[in-house]
Design a protein around this motif. Structure first.
Motif, mmCIF file in Angstrom:
data_model
loop_
_atom_site.group_PDB
_atom_site.id
_atom_site.type_symbol
_atom_site.label_atom_id
_atom_site.label_comp_id
_atom_site.label_asym_id
_atom_site.label_seq_id
_atom_site.Cartn_x
_atom_site.Cartn_y
_atom_site.Cartn_z
ATOM 1 N N LEU A 91 4.309 11.153 -5.622
ATOM 2 C CA LEU A 91 5.540 11.805 -6.073
ATOM 3 C C LEU A 91 5.514 12.262 -7.473
ATOM 4 O O LEU A 91 6.125 13.212 -8.004
ATOM 5 C CB LEU A 91 6.804 11.164 -6.113
ATOM 6 N N ALA A 92 4.546 11.521 -8.581
ATOM 7 C CA ALA A 92 4.668 11.669 -9.873
ATOM 8 C C ALA A 92 3.583 12.231 -10.670
ATOM 9 O O ALA A 92 3.937 12.663 -11.565
ATOM 10 C CB ALA A 92 5.153 10.070 -10.519
ATOM 11 N N VAL A 142 0.931 -1.133 0.078
ATOM 12 C CA VAL A 142 -0.246 0.107 -0.192
ATOM 13 C C VAL A 142 0.951 1.264 0.160
ATOM 14 O O VAL A 142 0.449 2.182 -0.723
ATOM 15 C CB VAL A 142 -1.042 -0.015 1.157
ATOM 16 N N LEU A 143 1.978 1.083 0.928
ATOM 17 C CA LEU A 143 2.609 2.496 1.034
ATOM 18 C C LEU A 143 3.311 2.674 -0.314
ATOM 19 O O LEU A 143 3.365 4.051 -0.629
ATOM 20 C CB LEU A 143 3.802 2.346 2.137
ATOM 21 N N VAL A 144 4.002 1.976 -0.921
ATOM 22 C CA VAL A 144 4.953 2.126 -2.015
ATOM 23 C C VAL A 144 4.064 2.990 -3.183
ATOM 24 O O VAL A 144 4.382 3.940 -3.940
ATOM 25 C CB VAL A 144 5.466 0.914 -2.495
ATOM 26 N N PRO A 145 2.863 2.273 -3.545
ATOM 27 C CA PRO A 145 1.974 2.819 -4.690
ATOM 28 C C PRO A 145 1.390 3.955 -4.133
ATOM 29 O O PRO A 145 1.594 5.090 -5.065
ATOM 30 C CB PRO A 145 0.793 1.827 -4.860
ATOM 31 N N VAL A 146 1.156 4.488 -2.911
ATOM 32 C CA VAL A 146 0.751 5.872 -2.575
ATOM 33 C C VAL A 146 1.731 6.867 -2.687
ATOM 34 O O VAL A 146 1.584 7.653 -3.373
ATOM 35 C CB VAL A 146 0.344 5.588 -1.014
ATOM 36 N N ALA A 147 2.953 6.300 -2.322
ATOM 37 C CA ALA A 147 4.248 7.204 -2.455
ATOM 38 C C ALA A 147 4.697 7.705 -4.037
ATOM 39 O O ALA A 147 4.558 8.793 -4.360
ATOM 40 C CB ALA A 147 5.532 6.724 -1.628
ATOM 41 N N TYR A 200 4.988 2.282 -10.151
ATOM 42 C CA TYR A 200 4.002 3.292 -9.707
ATOM 43 C C TYR A 200 4.357 4.780 -9.863
ATOM 44 O O TYR A 200 3.803 5.649 -10.188
ATOM 45 C CB TYR A 200 3.620 3.133 -8.334
ATOM 46 N N VAL A 201 5.744 5.073 -10.136
ATOM 47 C CA VAL A 201 6.299 6.270 -10.531
ATOM 48 C C VAL A 201 6.051 6.610 -12.012
ATOM 49 O O VAL A 201 5.573 7.469 -12.658
ATOM 50 C CB VAL A 201 7.761 6.558 -10.045
ATOM 51 N N ALA A 202 6.022 5.360 -12.854
ATOM 52 C CA ALA A 202 5.756 5.364 -14.335
ATOM 53 C C ALA A 202 4.567 5.713 -14.457
ATOM 54 O O ALA A 202 4.119 6.436 -15.494
ATOM 55 C CB ALA A 202 6.122 3.961 -14.872
ATOM 56 N N VAL A 203 3.494 4.984 -13.688
ATOM 57 C CA VAL A 203 2.037 5.316 -13.949
ATOM 58 C C VAL A 203 1.849 6.580 -13.691
ATOM 59 O O VAL A 203 1.207 7.259 -14.632
ATOM 60 C CB VAL A 203 1.277 4.383 -13.143
#
Length: 265
Positions: free
Chosen positions: A70-71, A61-66, A150-153
């Motif tokens: 960010l992006a 959960v935390l990594v997709p949110v972050a 998720y940064v890419a998305v």
């Protein structure tokens, strides 16, 4: 290379604006709590082997949110305030802007993850316990992959649209869809395709549909790497899950760039 200048600018801006410290502090706090819970459990007869599993659960959960946080405004916000017009007056192309922003934002998140894992691991070690280093190394590598996805998305969304409001809506929708709603999407599709009733057995293509969510694909690869779960024929094929993760890192920002390259600033 011009995109490296953009990436360094992203990192420098995040340091000056304290953004890097905010994200690093968030990860250190949450992973630190996981380390503390692991140590407490180990002192009462538990095992530190659960440390990696706990971090993996949190990171889902935390990594997709972050990453999305960010992006999702990284490109569109600078488009609306005119910064990109100034940047394109220098020897930069639109591809440089997208690639540099993408990798710069990933670097910010990667540093946050690495610092938090190191500090959390040190806490467990200082407390007198050992760690499953092989599983931990696999977790770190795959968590960085999830962060890149998720940064890419987020970058893809930010480059594709022209409104900061719309990017926020799409980023939040992507998070809900891929992290939570996708657990029921395959069954819903099977239900509709089968004439509004569930078949006796799932179609062969169901695991492939499940894997189209980067979170589900990441979970499949993580289970194989950290827990040694090879899976059955009814589960997501490991090779396809890895291919989906690789595809998201390229296709999402690529589609955003193509749109960004065709529109006026």
């Amino acid at each position: 290379m011009s995109w490296t200048l953009i990436a360094r600018k992203e990192i420098g801006d995040s340091v000056r604006s304290r953004q890097l410290f905010v994200f690093a502090g968030l990860f250190v706090l949450i992973f630190g709590l996981a380390a503390y819970a692991t140590v407490r459990a180990a002192r009462t007869g538990g095992s530190t082997d659960e440390f990696v599993g706990l971090l993996s659960l949190i990171s889902m959960v935390l990594v997709p949110v972050a990453g999305l946080s960010l992006a999702h405004e990284a490109i569109v916000k600078r488009r609306t305030n005119g910064q990109w017009r100034l940047m394109l007056g220098l020897p930069h192309s639109r591809q440089d802007l997208v690639v540099g922003t993408y990798l710069g934002r990933f670097a910010i998140l990667a540093v946050s993850i690495l610092v938090s894992v190191v500090l959390a691991s040190l806490f467990v070690l200082v407390s007198g316990f050992t760690l499953p280093w092989g599983s931990l190394a696999g977790f770190v590598a795959l968590t960085l992959v999830l962060a890149l996805v998720y940064v890419a998305v987020g970058i893809g969304i930010s480059a594709f649209v022209r409104s900061t409001t719309l990017t926020a809506f799409l980023a939040f929708g992507s998070f809900l869809l891929f992290v939570f709603a996708w657990w029921v999407v395959p069954d819903a599709v099977v239900y509709v395709v089968n004439g509004l009733e569930m078949p006796a057995s799932s179609p062969w293509w169901t695991p492939y549909l499940e894997a189209l969510s980067p979170s589900r694909a990441h979970e499949r690869v993580t289970n194989a790497v950290t827990a040694g779960e090879t899976g059955s024929e009814s589960e997501i094929p490991l090779w396809f899950a890895a291919l989906v993760l690789a595809g998201w890192t390229v296709i999402a920002p690529g589609v955003g760039y193509l749109r960004f390259n065709e529109t006026d600033l």
